[in-house]
Motif scaffolding. Sequence first.
Motif, short mmCIF file in Angstrom:
data_model
loop_
_atom_site.label_atom_id
_atom_site.label_comp_id
_atom_site.label_asym_id
_atom_site.label_seq_id
_atom_site.Cartn_x
_atom_site.Cartn_y
_atom_site.Cartn_z
N LYS A 1 -7.84 -5.61 2.69
CA LYS A 1 -8.33 -4.26 2.39
C LYS A 1 -8.68 -4.13 0.91
O LYS A 1 -9.73 -3.60 0.55
CB LYS A 1 -7.26 -3.23 2.78
CG LYS A 1 -7.69 -1.78 2.52
CD LYS A 1 -6.63 -0.80 3.02
CE LYS A 1 -7.07 0.64 2.79
NZ LYS A 1 -6.11 1.62 3.32
N LYS A 2 -7.79 -4.63 0.05
CA LYS A 2 -8.02 -4.56 -1.40
C LYS A 2 -9.33 -5.24 -1.78
O LYS A 2 -10.15 -4.68 -2.51
CB LYS A 2 -6.86 -5.21 -2.16
CG LYS A 2 -7.12 -5.36 -3.66
CD LYS A 2 -6.04 -6.17 -4.36
CE LYS A 2 -6.46 -6.55 -5.76
NZ LYS A 2 -6.63 -5.43 -6.69
N GLU B 1 0.85 -1.19 0.00
CA GLU B 1 0.00 0.00 0.00
C GLU B 1 0.88 1.24 0.00
O GLU B 1 1.86 1.31 0.74
CB GLU B 1 -0.90 0.01 1.23
CG GLU B 1 -1.84 1.20 1.27
CD GLU B 1 -2.86 1.13 2.41
OE1 GLU B 1 -3.79 1.96 2.41
OE2 GLU B 1 -2.72 0.26 3.29
N ASP C 1 -2.51 5.44 -0.19
CA ASP C 1 -3.88 4.94 -0.26
C ASP C 1 -4.19 4.14 -1.52
O ASP C 1 -5.36 3.89 -1.84
CB ASP C 1 -4.90 6.10 -0.14
CG ASP C 1 -4.83 6.77 1.22
OD1 ASP C 1 -4.61 6.06 2.22
OD2 ASP C 1 -4.96 8.00 1.28
N LYS C 2 -3.16 3.72 -2.23
CA LYS C 2 -3.36 2.84 -3.39
C LYS C 2 -2.72 1.50 -3.11
O LYS C 2 -1.71 1.42 -2.38
CB LYS C 2 -2.77 3.47 -4.65
CG LYS C 2 -3.51 4.73 -5.09
CD LYS C 2 -2.93 5.29 -6.37
CE LYS C 2 -3.69 6.55 -6.80
NZ LYS C 2 -3.11 7.17 -8.01
N LEU C 3 -3.29 0.45 -3.68
CA LEU C 3 -2.83 -0.91 -3.43
C LEU C 3 -2.25 -1.50 -4.70
O LEU C 3 -2.86 -1.42 -5.77
CB LEU C 3 -4.00 -1.78 -2.92
CG LEU C 3 -4.77 -1.18 -1.74
CD1 LEU C 3 -6.00 -2.00 -1.42
CD2 LEU C 3 -3.88 -1.07 -0.51
N VAL D 1 -3.30 -5.86 3.95
CA VAL D 1 -3.42 -5.10 2.69
C VAL D 1 -4.25 -5.88 1.67
O VAL D 1 -5.08 -5.31 0.95
CB VAL D 1 -2.02 -4.76 2.11
CG1 VAL D 1 -2.15 -3.94 0.83
CG2 VAL D 1 -1.20 -3.99 3.13
#
Length: 236
Positions: free
Chosen positions: A191-192, A147, A150-152, A188
């Motif tokens: 979250k994605k 991450e 705020d992008k994965l 992560v």
Amino acid sequence: MNIQQLSKRLETVVSYIPKQSRIADIGSDHAYLPCYAVNKGIASSAVAGEVVKGPYLSAKKQVEEAELTKEVEVRLGNGLEVITPGEVDCITIAGMGGTLIASILEEGKHKLTNEPRLILQPNVSAKSIRTWLMDNEWDLIAEEIVEEDDKLYEILVAEKGDPRNHYSREVEKELLLGPFLMNEKSPVFLKKWNQELRQWKNILNNMEKAEKTEALEDRKSELIGKIKVVEEVIHS
């Protein structure tokens, strides 16, 4: 970001480059990655490939300013056409869509005769890459998800070999989610896929309000299937 300090995403990509490799970075932009890899002694030499004239010129300027013109060669060309077969031991392609990365590999696969390591970082649709690797007999040897801002991002690493080596019987599920990532289920990763689930359910909700057509019903069935697969994995 500069040639001394990469983003977390690109640092992760570089971490999978074998020591003293001859590398090609396709879609190199400012050539930060190859300059960094050479400066750190990770790569012995590098080709920085760019298809667009502006970034190509920026990359050339960067390499000249870094005094790395003997080690890093910037070339203008589409995809893998900037390299010759056997010229590099490792290829990095980062920051593009998975479908585009897969098409670059497909169009340039005659350049992969010496079987270099592939380090691929799609912004979306990692499944397209996993499917290409499977279909073309490349073994997915590692995956990582990071991450940043705020992008994965997913990073996939492959070498020529048995394409089913790290897959179980649930191949379709693992092509979507990643066999290593699915097994690790990092925060992560969760979250994605929770984000994806929310988006898919919103789309499905909007579809329910739309006029029914055969194409719409097919798309709904596909989405419902993907939602079921992901929920099974993240809740198990």
